[in-house]
Design an enzyme around this catalytic site. Structure first.
Site, PDB file in Angstrom:
ATOM      1  N   SER A  18      -9.556  -0.760   7.311  1.00  0.00           N
ATOM      2  CA  SER A  18      -8.985  -0.545   5.982  1.00  0.00           C
ATOM      3  C   SER A  18      -8.250  -1.735   5.377  1.00  0.00           C
ATOM      4  O   SER A  18      -7.956  -1.726   4.185  1.00  0.00           O
ATOM      5  CB  SER A  18      -8.058   0.676   6.002  1.00  0.00           C
ATOM      6  OG  SER A  18      -8.818   1.868   6.026  1.00  0.00           O
ATOM      7  N   LYS A  41       0.858  -1.185   0.000  1.00  0.00           N
ATOM      8  CA  LYS A  41       0.000   0.000   0.000  1.00  0.00           C
ATOM      9  C   LYS A  41       0.895   1.236   0.000  1.00  0.00           C
ATOM     10  O   LYS A  41       1.916   1.273   0.721  1.00  0.00           O
ATOM     11  CB  LYS A  41      -0.850  -0.027   1.272  1.00  0.00           C
ATOM     12  CG  LYS A  41      -1.884   1.081   1.382  1.00  0.00           C
ATOM     13  CD  LYS A  41      -2.675   0.925   2.691  1.00  0.00           C
ATOM     14  CE  LYS A  41      -3.857   1.869   2.785  1.00  0.00           C
ATOM     15  NZ  LYS A  41      -4.643   1.670   4.007  1.00  0.00           N
ATOM     16  N   SER A  71      -9.394   1.580   3.181  1.00  0.00           N
ATOM     17  CA  SER A  71      -8.529   2.326   2.307  1.00  0.00           C
ATOM     18  C   SER A  71      -7.500   1.501   1.564  1.00  0.00           C
ATOM     19  O   SER A  71      -6.913   1.981   0.590  1.00  0.00           O
ATOM     20  CB  SER A  71      -7.824   3.397   3.126  1.00  0.00           C
ATOM     21  OG  SER A  71      -6.993   2.810   4.109  1.00  0.00           O
TER      22      SER A  71
END
Lengths: 471, 471
Positions: free
Chosen positions: A173, A79, A149
């Site tokens: 997330s 990420k 996210s």
């Protein structure tokens, strides 16, 4: 089966046995990236050349008899909140224009030492402050949200463009996008995986963890990630452990807590049915079901937001003053809201958390794990902002996706999401297993037993079709 | 020597050897209370009958050969923030009118189990939110402040009206009154002594600890107090230990850090001289002096107040709305100020603390203890509100008394104050020793070595005169 479709454990077995070379595996995954990524938007950056060089080196090491373990030669994605030396950490934000990390984050360094190969950096909802990741499309339906996210990481793993990935989880997330894309996500115990070099959203709620195709894969990644790092003030000094679950699927003696409150309120009936059917499978494996009442449920939302908003505002204080126009509007409004919060509001949230931790610890004396839905509904269409429940209640999509995940962030207990089926539209559904602090071994054992025994030919699926139309 | 003049260790030796009975000791101390307390105002409540009954029982136990250890039959006082079942915990405040504790605090229960005898509850600056304790007079000069907030406890120990006492310390509230009254005070490592059942001022800075006549006595009390209690969320799980220091006074190999910055700025010259002379004694015992620079000094005051004010305001939120008129004005104003603080201010203080902890840990790798003044000046007259330094700087008395104590509250490191002489007016001066987290054994060893070897006939003095006129 193509190499890019293998689980981490399958690929690792093949590499160790020299039936597969890291170069073949990385080439296969990069081929899949070329085919699928234009339709998915999972990646911010793909470092193809760098990955090919690393694969050649990994192959050379294996050939020399130097095998580093199950992550050796496995292509993965991070990420884009996670620093890798020499690369920008964009946080999917214009605020980070021109950024370049000068050192590896703790987790990037640990994965590198374990032999994993970085393919690229994946999209996050800007600075992790949202539940949809608008740049990225769901791996199962391009008209639906990826979840967030860590949307890019989950979509990459689900679509075969990374064998595993890392995400971060402040209010769900990791678990939300994993559930919405039919893969496994683990939010470890608070403090188990060090966050040094990872962009913070809310330091008292932030966690780093794996997104994988199987529970066994999550255990292999966690083994490489866990352990103390003094550079993260919240890092625990738990001893190193091998988290790989054993093959036994007998759950006799295990007490599974089934919430009587909260976790099945305002939940889509097909989600509830899939979760209850998965729980019945745990019972069939020998587990004993115990009804539990979730404590302090009316404080969960206020506590989550009361901690998250001021901590995020504090972190962004400088750039919010100097370059507010570079934020997306949804994120900027949330950050600006933090300036209106009083110290008293924040302290009320801190005190509620302390009480909730104690109440959860008491509840987790009676059961070994709690089984619940990960999210109340599967992936919504990208243009949906709210969801309306049968009793007429309307809720924002973000609030709905955070709701069942937040308790594990507030209390710090570990939480694992495992795919347990699909709704009538074919969208994946996730079962959430929550456990005692540092009892990842039990969560992983239960999730692995479920995956080994569930009906169907294989433990995981790579979503091979891309840009399929919504039904 | 009268029994009430004995140190805890001396009294314990005499009780164990049956040269002294708990009844004689308690009677002697209660006699001293009758004589001195009217001039001192140290106590909120004296539970004489209850103490006499407990002494008779303790005597009976000893006669039966059941000796509980060094606290057996020792009369002591608790700051009136510490719950004792069936007694009010007044916090020296009208807000607590009609209060009655329904259970013992963790520390009261532990002292009771160790055989100590409760004499009564001592005055605190209202709710511990101040440095003077206006109800109580200094044991050495009734025209001067007792120091605070544990003023009653320090005055009781200094004047012979308790053999030892407990205080609490959020910004110096054990060490300040101990130093101003010529006794020993120990603020243990944050989390070592559980605070369950103790009224909170600021939970991230609050500590409970002993006030005694000697360092050895402080070690004996700490041994009974330390250890995990799950009812205090900050309680550490350090193993139980016997803190009593050995008799050796050789300090060869010990590195004593002498601050080049902060701790000797704006310090009364007679305080500085007494502290430096005590440090010279440590050097004569074999210690090596190492100059250190105190980190982040310009953040100390803002961090201390930035944490303390909102946490105190949060704790008092309810009664501040319903019965504001029952607070003393100084305390009410501080509590009301908390409503003006933003979450961002509080978070800045929290982040500064995290950095300060890390910097202090680094500094404490180079030295074993740090030696410094406890407070910059001895006890001021009760009507003095400010102090003016030779460079013209003016400071409130409270700010001055907090200034050198706050770093140990912010960082959580243990800190011990030891009397090291008197100024020209005859008022006591304290040396502060600070150490690594959980390294109380080293602090106690150094303080004990100092007290055993300092010139003069005895290790401690009970202040026998009362209501002596100020010189």
């Amino acid at each position: 089966m193509q190499p890019h479709e293998l689980s981490l454990a399958e690929a690792a077995d093949a590499i160790r046995a020299r039936r597969l070379s890291p170069v073949e595996l990385v080439d296969s995954v990069l081929g899949r990236v070329e085919e699928a990524e234009p339709h998915l938007g999972a990646y911010v950056t793909v470092a193809a050349e760098q990955a090919r060089r690393a694969a050649a080196e990994a192959e050379h090491e294996v050939a020399q008899g130097c095998y580093r373990g199950p992550l050796h030669g496995i292509p993965m994605a991070l990420k884009d909140l996670i620093d890798v030396s020499g690369m920008p950490t964009t946080a999917s934000s214009r605020v980070r224009a021109g950024h370049r990390a000068t050192a590896d984050s703790a987790v990037a360094a640990r994965l590198g030492a374990a032999g994993a190969i970085l393919l690229g950096k994946t999209h996050t909802h800007e600075f992790a402050f949202g539940l949809t990741t608008p740049q990225t499309r769901n791996a199962w339906d391009p008209g639906r949200v990826a979840g967030g996210s860590s949307g890019g990481s989950a979509v990459a793993v689900a679509s075969g463009t990374a064998t595993f990935a890392l995400g971060t989880d402040t209010g769900g997330s990791i678990r939300v996008p994993a559930a919405l894309n039919g893969v496994v996500g683990l939010k470890p115990t608070y403090g188990l995986v060090p966050r040094h070099g990872v962009t913070s959203l809310s330091w008292s709620l932030d966690h780093v963890g794996p997104i994988t195709r199987t529970v066994e894969d999550a255990a292999l990644v966690l083994t490489a990630l866990a352990g103390h790092d003094p550079r993260d003030p919240a890092s625990l000094s738990a001893p190193a452990a091998d988290y790989r679950p054993g093959p036994a699927t007998d759950l006799t003696g295990l007490r599974v807590g089934l919430p009587r409150t909260y976790y099945f309120d305002h939940v889509h009936p097909q989600v509830e049915a899939a979760v209850r059917s998965a729980v019945a499978q745990l019972e069939a494996l020998g587990a004993q079901l115990v009804e539990v009442d979730i404590p302090m449920t009316r404080y969960i939302q206020a506590t989550q937001w009361g901690l998250m908003v001021p901590e995020a505002g504090s972190y962004h204080e400088g750039s919010l003053r100097t370059v507010p126009e570079r934020y997306q509007e949804d994120v900027r409004i949330l950050l600006e809201a933090s300036e209106l919060m009083s110290a008293g509001d924040y302290l009320r949230a801190q005190r509620a958390r302390t009480l909730m931790r104690a109440e959860w610890a008491r509840m987790l004396e009676r059961v070994d794990v709690i089984a619940a839905p990960t999210v109340p509904m599967p992936a919504v269409r990208a243009d949906e902002q709210t969801v309306t429940w049968p009793d007429g209640t309307t809720e924002s999509v973000s609030d709905a996706y955070v709701r069942l995940c937040a308790p594990a962030n507030i209390t710090g207990v570990p939480a694992l999401t495992v795919p347990v089926g699909h709704d009538a539209a074919g969208m994946p559904i996730g079962l959430q297993l929550l456990g005692r602090p540092l009892d990842e071994p039990t969560l992983l054992r239960v999730g692995h037993a479920y995956q080994q025994t569930r009906p169907g030919p294989r433990g995981h699926t790579v979503r091979s079709r891309v840009s399929s139309p919504s039904p």
